[in-house]
Design a protein around this motif. Sequence first.
Motif, PDB file in Angstrom:
ATOM      1  N   ALA A   1      -6.773   9.555  -0.212  1.00  0.00           N
ATOM      2  CA  ALA A   1      -6.057  10.375   0.768  1.00  0.00           C
ATOM      3  C   ALA A   1      -5.073   9.492   1.535  1.00  0.00           C
ATOM      4  CB  ALA A   1      -7.053  11.022   1.729  1.00  0.00           C
ATOM      5  N   LEU A   2      -5.526   8.309   1.914  1.00  0.00           N
ATOM      6  CA  LEU A   2      -4.637   7.399   2.649  1.00  0.00           C
ATOM      7  C   LEU A   2      -3.469   6.957   1.769  1.00  0.00           C
ATOM      8  CD1 LEU A   2      -7.365   5.333   4.511  1.00  0.00           C
ATOM      9  CD2 LEU A   2      -5.864   7.110   5.457  1.00  0.00           C
ATOM     10  N   ASP A   3      -3.746   6.768   0.494  1.00  0.00           N
ATOM     11  CA  ASP A   3      -2.656   6.450  -0.435  1.00  0.00           C
ATOM     12  C   ASP A   3      -1.603   7.546  -0.432  1.00  0.00           C
ATOM     13  OD1 ASP A   3      -3.809   4.099  -1.166  1.00  0.00           O
ATOM     14  OD2 ASP A   3      -4.266   4.673  -3.232  1.00  0.00           O
ATOM     15  N   ALA A   4      -2.080   8.797  -0.530  1.00  0.00           N
ATOM     16  CA  ALA A   4      -1.133   9.911  -0.591  1.00  0.00           C
ATOM     17  C   ALA A   4      -0.279   9.959   0.672  1.00  0.00           C
ATOM     18  CB  ALA A   4      -1.887  11.224  -0.787  1.00  0.00           C
ATOM     19  N   ILE A   5      -0.893   9.594   1.791  1.00  0.00           N
ATOM     20  CA  ILE A   5      -0.182   9.652   3.070  1.00  0.00           C
ATOM     21  C   ILE A   5       0.821   8.508   3.220  1.00  0.00           C
ATOM     22  CG2 ILE A   5      -0.515   9.376   5.564  1.00  0.00           C
ATOM     23  CD1 ILE A   5      -3.289  10.797   5.093  1.00  0.00           C
ATOM     24  N   TYR A   6       0.335   7.296   2.973  1.00  0.00           N
ATOM     25  CA  TYR A   6       1.162   6.138   3.322  1.00  0.00           C
ATOM     26  C   TYR A   6       2.016   5.588   2.185  1.00  0.00           C
ATOM     27  CZ  TYR A   6      -1.439   5.867   7.692  1.00  0.00           C
ATOM     28  OH  TYR A   6      -1.977   6.150   8.912  1.00  0.00           O
ATOM     29  N   SER A   7       1.548   5.733   0.953  1.00  0.00           N
ATOM     30  CA  SER A   7       2.261   5.016  -0.108  1.00  0.00           C
ATOM     31  C   SER A   7       3.685   5.521  -0.334  1.00  0.00           C
ATOM     32  CB  SER A   7       1.446   5.012  -1.407  1.00  0.00           C
ATOM     33  OG  SER A   7       1.260   6.307  -1.882  1.00  0.00           O
ATOM     34  N   PRO A   8       4.031   6.768  -0.002  1.00  0.00           N
ATOM     35  CA  PRO A   8       5.458   7.104  -0.105  1.00  0.00           C
ATOM     36  C   PRO A   8       6.324   6.195   0.772  1.00  0.00           C
ATOM     37  CG  PRO A   8       4.172   9.107   0.020  1.00  0.00           C
ATOM     38  CD  PRO A   8       3.206   7.969   0.265  1.00  0.00           C
ATOM     39  N   LEU A   9       5.820   5.841   1.939  1.00  0.00           N
ATOM     40  CA  LEU A   9       6.594   4.926   2.795  1.00  0.00           C
ATOM     41  C   LEU A   9       6.722   3.563   2.119  1.00  0.00           C
ATOM     42  CD1 LEU A   9       4.926   5.723   6.266  1.00  0.00           C
ATOM     43  CD2 LEU A   9       6.757   6.950   5.076  1.00  0.00           C
ATOM     44  N   TRP A  10       5.630   3.079   1.554  1.00  0.00           N
ATOM     45  CA  TRP A  10       5.620   1.755   0.923  1.00  0.00           C
ATOM     46  C   TRP A  10       6.513   1.700  -0.309  1.00  0.00           C
ATOM     47  CZ3 TRP A  10       3.524  -2.829   2.456  1.00  0.00           C
ATOM     48  CH2 TRP A  10       2.722  -2.795   3.590  1.00  0.00           C
TER      49      TRP A  10
END
Lengths: 189, 189, 189, 189
Positions: free
Chosen positions: D152-161
Amino acid sequence: MPRGRTRDTDAQQRILDATIDLLGSRGAGQLRMDEIAAGAGVGKQTIYRWWPSKHAVVIDALLQRSTKETPFPDTGDARRDLRSHMRGVVRVFSSPTGALIRELVAESQVDAVVARAFVDRFWQPRRDLSTAFLQRAIERGQVRDDIVVEVALDAIYSPLWSRLLIGYGPVNVRLVDDVLAIVWPGLAA
Amino acid sequence: MPRGRTRDTDAQQRILDATIDLLGSRGAGQLRMDEIAAGAGVGKQTIYRWWPSKHAVVIDALLQRSTKETPFPDTGDARRDLRSHMRGVVRVFSSPTGALIRELVAESQVDAVVARAFVDRFWQPRRDLSTAFLQRAIERGQVRDDIVVEVALDAIYSPLWSRLLIGYGPVNVRLVDDVLAIVWPGLAA
Amino acid sequence: MPRGRTRDTDAQQRILDATIDLLGSRGAGQLRMDEIAAGAGVGKQTIYRWWPSKHAVVIDALLQRSTKETPFPDTGDARRDLRSHMRGVVRVFSSPTGALIRELVAESQVDAVVARAFVDRFWQPRRDLSTAFLQRAIERGQVRDDIVVEVALDAIYSPLWSRLLIGYGPVNVRLVDDVLAIVWPGLAA
Amino acid sequence: MPRGRTRDTDAQQRILDATIDLLGSRGAGQLRMDEIAAGAGVGKQTIYRWWPSKHAVVIDALLQRSTKETPFPDTGDARRDLRSHMRGVVRVFSSPTGALIRELVAESQVDAVVARAFVDRFWQPRRDLSTAFLQRAIERGQVRDDIVVEVALDAIYSPLWSRLLIGYGPVNVRLVDDVLAIVWPGLAA
DNA sequence: ATATAAGCGAGACGGTACGTCTAGTCTTATC
DNA sequence: GATAAGACTAGACGTACCGTCTCGCTTATAT
């Protein structure tokens, strides 16, 4: 009595000893300040309190070690006395002192201050003794009185020096005799 | 012929020239690899590709520069020819070449490889010429035949060397005559 | 037809192959021009004749290798097709191609030209396929029509990318399912 | 307490500051050890005494600079708090800190030690905070309890990364809202 | 058949940054 | 307050790799 820790007068000696040990065992150019300090059990600052540079230490080590190492005998026979002294020089060159000298001559090419100190404090005093010896021999009529003393000493000693520094040939007792065989005829009265 | 770009002999020459310029103008011990490279317009790697060390470059610079700098004349008068050659040595010692020699002798105290190269490639070939000269003079009956040639050459030349390296006195024409005055009597037949 | 030897088109292929071999076997950042040349049996100049820099070679190697590596199936079931494609991405990231990508992303941080080339020539064409896929799904009524397509694709794929590049977690089939479990509800019509 | 001069914490700070200045003003990949040293008024040895490599310095600079840069608010509204935090991440990515991160991710592709340090010392602590936040939201019943938190955290943050690292699109406030629009439906209870 | 020209492998070239070393100086806690 | 320990600045060292240049060879077309 001033407060605080008293000066460790023994440290100075340990520094000179460590310098000679390191140069003697590893040869010229292998001397590191950190190692002198470590070997003497001393901080580097203590070294720099007494000497301005590494090579100032080496000069003092050289002076202390070589005092009276090569005395001039006075048997009345100038050639014999000279030969005896030259043999002493050969011994010194083969000892750890030889490494000290080589280190200082190397640095003398680079650093005029070291060169000056080496000549003034080591070379010239010994040269003065040799000059005095030769002049005594002249006064006694054993050596000609029309030579340039300074150059005569060069002819006698510099073969030992150039072999020490350039390394093209041995520095031994045999050399002493060969040099005298060639130079003495030009000196003898 | 190997493939690939050939060695740029012009770069090689510029490296040797820069070495001589820097040593000649600033004196022994002031030679920096970065500056040789910059002065020659060359990358440091190019220097290290062809020479194993800084001092190998200095030796080659010395050899190239000093070729035929001090020829032996042959007038038939051995003393005169020797004097002429010694004057050539004095000139060399006063030139930039003198700085190269001092640099190499300094390093010779530290690095046995340099010491060996200096003797083998510079010193010995010149010494061989001097030896040949002296033997010729012996054969002609101008010099005694019972001397040790090697040591005779030491007596003649080493005063110049020790003064160059230790700096206690001048190296000039006057010295040449003074040395001959003392040494020649022991050599002349 | 111009004169002269014709270009060796086979060399070009050997260069790309060597690039992939080296990057695949040793990992990103371990690629040396000399080694590509040696591995391809080619001179470095031949590489620079066709590509302006090392990373231009890597991009072409990547493009050639990854063409059609991850096709989009079209079964009519958008979720299933997407899952199938994501599994393909996982496989690519685990293959030597993954090392090419990591190399280029690393260089992209440093070199804007590489960054631009990577996006324009590798990323965007693949992204365009994904965009087309998603729009098709929207038209079919399988995906909501009020989403920002570009960002939807980020939510789907960027977890794989950030794990590839940062390495904090595995990139495997399990991840694909977990991502879909979270993201699909926000996409499904 | 050990003897000897203590570590000069001011020099340490100047090194980290110089690192940030250089990376911030010139961008990733433009960091030179000589320049850090010069900029900090420090010898290179001092840097190498305390850090094993250039990138170890960058990590410490990053950690020091980014502490508390992106706090998690706790208003009780999980979606609002998350949005607020993501906006903080966007700000960090646009600041000089973004250049530090890009530098480290670039090196992470090449150097596994750097990769490990980046994850362990920078990424994971922040990820732990996010994990805790999400678990709190689950406990409060604001987020579903059947999701894989890590993903879930990947889905949230990885677009920014992935946008920071690959550069195919902007990283701004708009992106935050678009991501939440897509991902939140899959998370909300 | 010979001359001309382009591509080729090899590898030397200039340049830039690296990480190491050591001289001589400065600072801290200890004795 | 002098000391041992050791961190500090400064600057040269020798190495690695990039992208360019140059050599002699090979392969093709044009005369």
